[in-house]
Design a protein around this motif. Structure first.
Motif, PDB file in Angstrom:
ATOM      1  N   GLY A 123       0.820  -1.210   0.000  1.00  0.00           N
ATOM      2  CA  GLY A 123       0.000   0.000   0.000  1.00  0.00           C
ATOM      3  C   GLY A 123       0.855   1.261   0.000  1.00  0.00           C
ATOM      4  O   GLY A 123       0.490   2.274  -0.604  1.00  0.00           O
ATOM      5  N   LEU A 124       2.000   1.206   0.691  1.00  0.00           N
ATOM      6  CA  LEU A 124       2.885   2.371   0.715  1.00  0.00           C
ATOM      7  C   LEU A 124       3.627   2.519  -0.618  1.00  0.00           C
ATOM      8  O   LEU A 124       3.989   3.624  -1.022  1.00  0.00           O
ATOM      9  N   ASN A 125       3.871   1.403  -1.281  1.00  0.00           N
ATOM     10  CA  ASN A 125       4.559   1.465  -2.575  1.00  0.00           C
ATOM     11  C   ASN A 125       3.600   1.715  -3.736  1.00  0.00           C
ATOM     12  O   ASN A 125       3.997   1.650  -4.900  1.00  0.00           O
ATOM     13  N   ASP A 126       2.353   1.978  -3.419  1.00  0.00           N
ATOM     14  CA  ASP A 126       1.351   2.275  -4.450  1.00  0.00           C
ATOM     15  C   ASP A 126       1.730   3.596  -5.134  1.00  0.00           C
ATOM     16  O   ASP A 126       1.851   4.628  -4.471  1.00  0.00           O
ATOM     17  N   PRO A 127       1.930   3.587  -6.464  1.00  0.00           N
ATOM     18  CA  PRO A 127       2.385   4.819  -7.116  1.00  0.00           C
ATOM     19  C   PRO A 127       1.356   5.947  -7.120  1.00  0.00           C
ATOM     20  O   PRO A 127       1.665   7.052  -7.554  1.00  0.00           O
ATOM     21  N   TRP A 128       0.151   5.678  -6.640  1.00  0.00           N
ATOM     22  CA  TRP A 128      -0.843   6.752  -6.512  1.00  0.00           C
ATOM     23  C   TRP A 128      -0.664   7.530  -5.218  1.00  0.00           C
ATOM     24  O   TRP A 128      -1.431   8.467  -4.951  1.00  0.00           O
ATOM     25  N   GLN A 129       0.280   7.194  -4.394  1.00  0.00           N
ATOM     26  CA  GLN A 129       0.458   7.924  -3.127  1.00  0.00           C
ATOM     27  C   GLN A 129       0.704   9.413  -3.429  1.00  0.00           C
ATOM     28  O   GLN A 129       1.627   9.758  -4.171  1.00  0.00           O
ATOM     29  N   PRO A 130      -0.092  10.288  -2.834  1.00  0.00           N
ATOM     30  CA  PRO A 130       0.059  11.724  -3.137  1.00  0.00           C
ATOM     31  C   PRO A 130       1.456  12.262  -2.838  1.00  0.00           C
ATOM     32  O   PRO A 130       1.945  13.133  -3.571  1.00  0.00           O
ATOM     33  N   ALA A 131       2.136  11.762  -1.792  1.00  0.00           N
ATOM     34  CA  ALA A 131       3.479  12.295  -1.499  1.00  0.00           C
ATOM     35  C   ALA A 131       4.428  12.000  -2.658  1.00  0.00           C
ATOM     36  O   ALA A 131       5.279  12.825  -3.017  1.00  0.00           O
ATOM     37  N   LEU A 132       4.292  10.835  -3.257  1.00  0.00           N
ATOM     38  CA  LEU A 132       5.125  10.483  -4.423  1.00  0.00           C
ATOM     39  C   LEU A 132       4.782  11.413  -5.590  1.00  0.00           C
ATOM     40  O   LEU A 132       5.670  11.936  -6.275  1.00  0.00           O
ATOM     41  N   LEU A 133       3.478  11.636  -5.791  1.00  0.00           N
ATOM     42  CA  LEU A 133       3.050  12.512  -6.893  1.00  0.00           C
ATOM     43  C   LEU A 133       3.573  13.932  -6.691  1.00  0.00           C
ATOM     44  O   LEU A 133       3.926  14.619  -7.647  1.00  0.00           O
ATOM     45  N   ARG A 134       3.670  14.364  -5.416  1.00  0.00           N
ATOM     46  CA  ARG A 134       4.171  15.719  -5.157  1.00  0.00           C
ATOM     47  C   ARG A 134       5.648  15.835  -5.535  1.00  0.00           C
ATOM     48  O   ARG A 134       6.083  16.835  -6.106  1.00  0.00           O
ATOM     49  N   LEU A 135       6.429  14.812  -5.241  1.00  0.00           N
ATOM     50  CA  LEU A 135       7.842  14.839  -5.644  1.00  0.00           C
ATOM     51  C   LEU A 135       7.952  14.888  -7.167  1.00  0.00           C
ATOM     52  O   LEU A 135       8.777  15.612  -7.733  1.00  0.00           O
ATOM     53  N   ILE A 136       7.101  14.102  -7.838  1.00  0.00           N
ATOM     54  CA  ILE A 136       7.119  14.081  -9.308  1.00  0.00           C
ATOM     55  C   ILE A 136       6.749  15.478  -9.835  1.00  0.00           C
ATOM     56  O   ILE A 136       7.377  16.002 -10.765  1.00  0.00           O
ATOM     57  N   ALA A 137       5.731  16.095  -9.203  1.00  0.00           N
ATOM     58  CA  ALA A 137       5.272  17.420  -9.650  1.00  0.00           C
ATOM     59  C   ALA A 137       6.385  18.463  -9.516  1.00  0.00           C
ATOM     60  O   ALA A 137       6.593  19.286 -10.413  1.00  0.00           O
ATOM     61  N   MET A 138       7.124  18.390  -8.391  1.00  0.00           N
ATOM     62  CA  MET A 138       8.216  19.356  -8.184  1.00  0.00           C
ATOM     63  C   MET A 138       9.245  19.270  -9.296  1.00  0.00           C
ATOM     64  O   MET A 138       9.719  20.263  -9.834  1.00  0.00           O
ATOM     65  N   LEU A 139       9.588  18.048  -9.620  1.00  0.00           N
ATOM     66  CA  LEU A 139      10.620  17.840 -10.634  1.00  0.00           C
ATOM     67  C   LEU A 139      10.108  18.248 -12.025  1.00  0.00           C
ATOM     68  O   LEU A 139      10.841  18.854 -12.820  1.00  0.00           O
ATOM     69  N   ALA A 140       8.843  17.909 -12.294  1.00  0.00           N
ATOM     70  CA  ALA A 140       8.264  18.284 -13.596  1.00  0.00           C
ATOM     71  C   ALA A 140       8.239  19.807 -13.736  1.00  0.00           C
ATOM     72  O   ALA A 140       8.547  20.349 -14.806  1.00  0.00           O
ATOM     73  N   ASP A 141       7.919  20.514 -12.637  1.00  0.00           N
ATOM     74  CA  ASP A 141       7.908  21.990 -12.680  1.00  0.00           C
ATOM     75  C   ASP A 141       9.308  22.515 -12.991  1.00  0.00           C
ATOM     76  O   ASP A 141       9.484  23.409 -13.824  1.00  0.00           O
ATOM     77  N   ALA A 142      10.311  21.943 -12.297  1.00  0.00           N
ATOM     78  CA  ALA A 142      11.698  22.390 -12.518  1.00  0.00           C
ATOM     79  C   ALA A 142      12.114  22.112 -13.961  1.00  0.00           C
ATOM     80  O   ALA A 142      12.807  22.927 -14.590  1.00  0.00           O
ATOM     81  N   GLY A 143      11.691  20.986 -14.511  1.00  0.00           N
ATOM     82  CA  GLY A 143      12.018  20.647 -15.893  1.00  0.00           C
ATOM     83  C   GLY A 143      11.374  21.613 -16.875  1.00  0.00           C
ATOM     84  O   GLY A 143      11.994  22.061 -17.835  1.00  0.00           O
ATOM     85  N   ARG A 144      10.104  21.956 -16.589  1.00  0.00           N
ATOM     86  CA  ARG A 144       9.380  22.863 -17.481  1.00  0.00           C
ATOM     87  C   ARG A 144      10.064  24.229 -17.523  1.00  0.00           C
ATOM     88  O   ARG A 144      10.226  24.819 -18.576  1.00  0.00           O
ATOM     89  N   GLU A 145      10.506  24.698 -16.338  1.00  0.00           N
ATOM     90  CA  GLU A 145      11.176  26.019 -16.276  1.00  0.00           C
ATOM     91  C   GLU A 145      12.423  26.058 -17.135  1.00  0.00           C
ATOM     92  O   GLU A 145      12.760  27.079 -17.728  1.00  0.00           O
ATOM     93  N   ARG A 146      13.164  24.941 -17.160  1.00  0.00           N
ATOM     94  CA  ARG A 146      14.441  24.908 -17.901  1.00  0.00           C
ATOM     95  C   ARG A 146      14.312  24.341 -19.311  1.00  0.00           C
ATOM     96  O   ARG A 146      15.289  24.283 -20.051  1.00  0.00           O
ATOM     97  N   GLY A 147      13.152  23.779 -19.616  1.00  0.00           N
ATOM     98  CA  GLY A 147      13.008  23.103 -20.902  1.00  0.00           C
ATOM     99  C   GLY A 147      13.748  21.770 -20.932  1.00  0.00           C
ATOM    100  O   GLY A 147      14.142  21.282 -21.992  1.00  0.00           O
TER     101      GLY A 147
END
Ligand SMILES: C=C(OP(=O)(O)O)C(=O)O
Ligand SMILES: [Mg+2]
Length: 547
Positions: free
Chosen positions: A449-473
């Motif tokens: 259950g903790l390794n479920d990729p739908w865990q919001p904390a995991l999604l938040r880490l992904i979102a942070m990185l995606a934002d940083a990627g978008r800023e730099r292209g």
């Protein structure tokens, strides 16, 4: 629905979507190691039991072979011949006669001796080790009058229920006969989960209590992670497959592009990757799982070229060796570690032995030249931007121009901007990122259950990185199992992920699903999932947003 529901409705973790019902077939557990005693009262009579048991096993396997076709047929015929192998049987009979071992123990020991000989012979013969052990287990089951281990012969469409499935259990599973998979153990990144997505059938793992429940039929909801057990018979109803409506390009309904890539580890995987835009993860360690010494540059070059050959002109991300923890390589053993998953694994193996990494990078560059595949490289298990920069320098020295790293540790995800500044792309390994974020071993079913990729904390880490990627292209992809879940793929797209890499068989379902939703809907689903209290709520909220 016919058949009455029992009160037990085990819930687990849905790892492959869809809903299917049908009769339950249980996969027998592997047999425990047989005891050395008690000594048989009549050793001659005990020894005489072995040959008829082996012959019975050979007959069963030949009957299966006659009903099978192609490779499955020749595998079963070879296994039948191994069951009556004269060396194996003579050795077992001798151990009963001379050492007064019970027949089951003698068969086990004789098989281990043969296995050792085969392993020492290496190459093709070493691959037969698993088969000789399987044959010995079957003879022991016959001697003990119990069900043989592994998946029984399926006579009709069935729901398979198992403790967990090993790769060997599933070699000849027929997707037309397997309606769904349910396991008591295993997690979202287990072999069962990967296989189910590859076959496009619903699956639930970590369904506690499913093995002790007696049921004739089951309804499996691979989206919700629920298994409804039925005491009576249930007609077979397969999950509809949404394969036909994908035509090969990864875009949302309103044309936002998402590169859809395949995860591969062998030449066969590479051939199956034909419909993908390219390869987002080539796990090179899969080429050398049985190697006891480091393969030289020439041998590595040949192995990589064999995998890259069908991918001429396509982008391929080759991952350098990810040895350790769940993927041990005998020639890169870091010795006993108290916490192997937190130990010297992935890129860390190369810190003390950079020459090893240099040799691999040279072999990859040469294989790229041999095959015309458009190769990038990336390193696994990176924690800091310094490590990423070190790897990028080595790769560029080897003539590999496009260099990335995997983001599998929370430190790497939090390092966002600094990390992205030193590489050309990153690829998020959600399997490991989940295990390290939640401090939950990905191999432990109880923590699925903790390794479920739908865990919001995991999604938040992904979102942070995606934002940083978008800023730099800078492209930010996902190559963990999360990418193979169609609804989650839409959420990842909404978070700003630019490429999704998955087992090739999952591509049609993911591609078809993305094509149904506009980018704004994906973004709304992502917002809904990010703010949920847990994985189940995230799943439900995202699905509602996408409905
Ligand atoms: C893709 C990943 O790598 P592996 O599963 O090979 O560890 C991951 O960790 O998500
Ligand atoms: Mg990983």
């Amino acid at each position: 629905m016919t058949g009455s529901s029992t009160p037990a409705v085990p819930s687990g973790v849905g790892v492959s979507p869809g809903r299917a019902s049908g009769p339950v077939v249980r996969v027998a557990d592997p047999l425990p190691e047989p005891a050395r005693g008690p000594a048989p009262a009549d050793p001659a009579a005990e020894a005489a039991r072995i040959r008829p048991a082996a012959e019975a096993v050979a007959r069963q396997l030949r009957t299966r072979a006659a009903a099978a076709a192609g490779e499955a047929r020749s595998v079963l015929e070879t296994t039948a011949a191994m069951a009556v192998d004269p060396t194996l049987l003579a050795q077992a009979e001798k151990s009963v006669a001379e050492r007064s071992l019970p027949a089951a123990r003698a068969v086990h020991e004789a098989a281990e001796q043969v296995a050792e000989m085969l392993a020492a012979a290496g190459d093709y013969l070493a691959e037969r080790v698993r088969d000789v052990r399987d044959v010995a287990d079957r003879i022991r089951a016959e001697l003990g009058g119990v069900a043989p281990p592994g998946v029984p012969v399926l006579t009709g469409p069935s729901v398979l229920v198992a403790r967990d499935l090993a790769p060997a259990d599933t070699a000849d599973l027929d997707p037309e006969l397997v309606l769904a998979l349910v396991t008591e153990e295993g997690g979202p990144t287990s072999h069962t989960a990967i296989l189910a997505r590859a076959l496009g059938i619903p699956a639930v793992v970590a369904a506690r209590g499913v093995l002790v429940a007696t049921a004739a039929g089951a309804t499996v909801d691979g989206d919700g992670g629920v298994v409804e057990l039925h005491a009576g018979p249930v007609p077979a109803v397969a999950a509809p497959r949404s394969r036909g409506d994908w035509h090969g390009s990864g875009t949302t309904a309103d044309g936002h592009p998402v590169t859809l890539l395949a995860n591969i580890g062998s030449p066969a995987d590479a051939r199956a990757a034909g419909a993908a835009d390219g390869v987002g993860l080539f796990r090179t360690e899969f080429c050398f799982l049985a190697a006891t010494a480091e393969p030289g540059v020439a041998a590595q070059r040949a192995a990589y070229a064999e995998v890259l050959a069908p991918l001429r002109g396509k982008p391929v991300v080759v991952r350098t060796l990810d040895a350790g923890a769940d993927k041990p390589l005998p020639f890169l053993d870091s010795g006993a570690e108290p916490n192997p998953a937190l130990g010297v694994r992935g890129l860390r193996v190369a810190f003390d032995r950079p020459d090893l990494l240099r040799r691999q990078l040279d072999a990859i560059a040469a294989a790229a030249g041999d095959t015309g595949a458009d190769v990038s490289v990336m390193a696994p298990m990176v924690a800091t931007a310094e490590e990423a920069a070190w790897f990028a320098d080595l790769a560029r020295e080897a003539g590999l121009d496009r260099v990335g790293v995997m983001v599998e540790t929370p430190a790497a995800a939090l390092g966002g901007a600094a990390l992205l500044d030193v590489v050309d792309f990153v690829s998020i390994g959600t399997n490991d990122l989940a295990q390290y974020t939640f401090a939950a071993d990905r191999m432990t079913g109880a923590l699925a259950g903790l390794n479920d990729p739908w865990q919001p904390a995991l999604l938040r880490l992904i979102a942070m990185l995606a934002d940083a990627g978008r800023e730099r292209g800078t492209p930010v992809g996902v190559c963990g199992e999360a990418a193979a879940d169609p609804a989650l793929a839409a959420v990842l797209t909404g978070l700003g992920i630019t490429s999704l890499s998955m087992t090739a068989a999952a591509l049609p379902a993911v591609g078809a699903r993305l094509a149904r939703h506009a980018l704004a809907d994906c973004e709304q689903a992502a917002r809904a999932a990010l703010t949920a209290a847990g994985a189940d709520a995230a799943r439900t909220r995202a699905r509602d947003a996408l409905a």
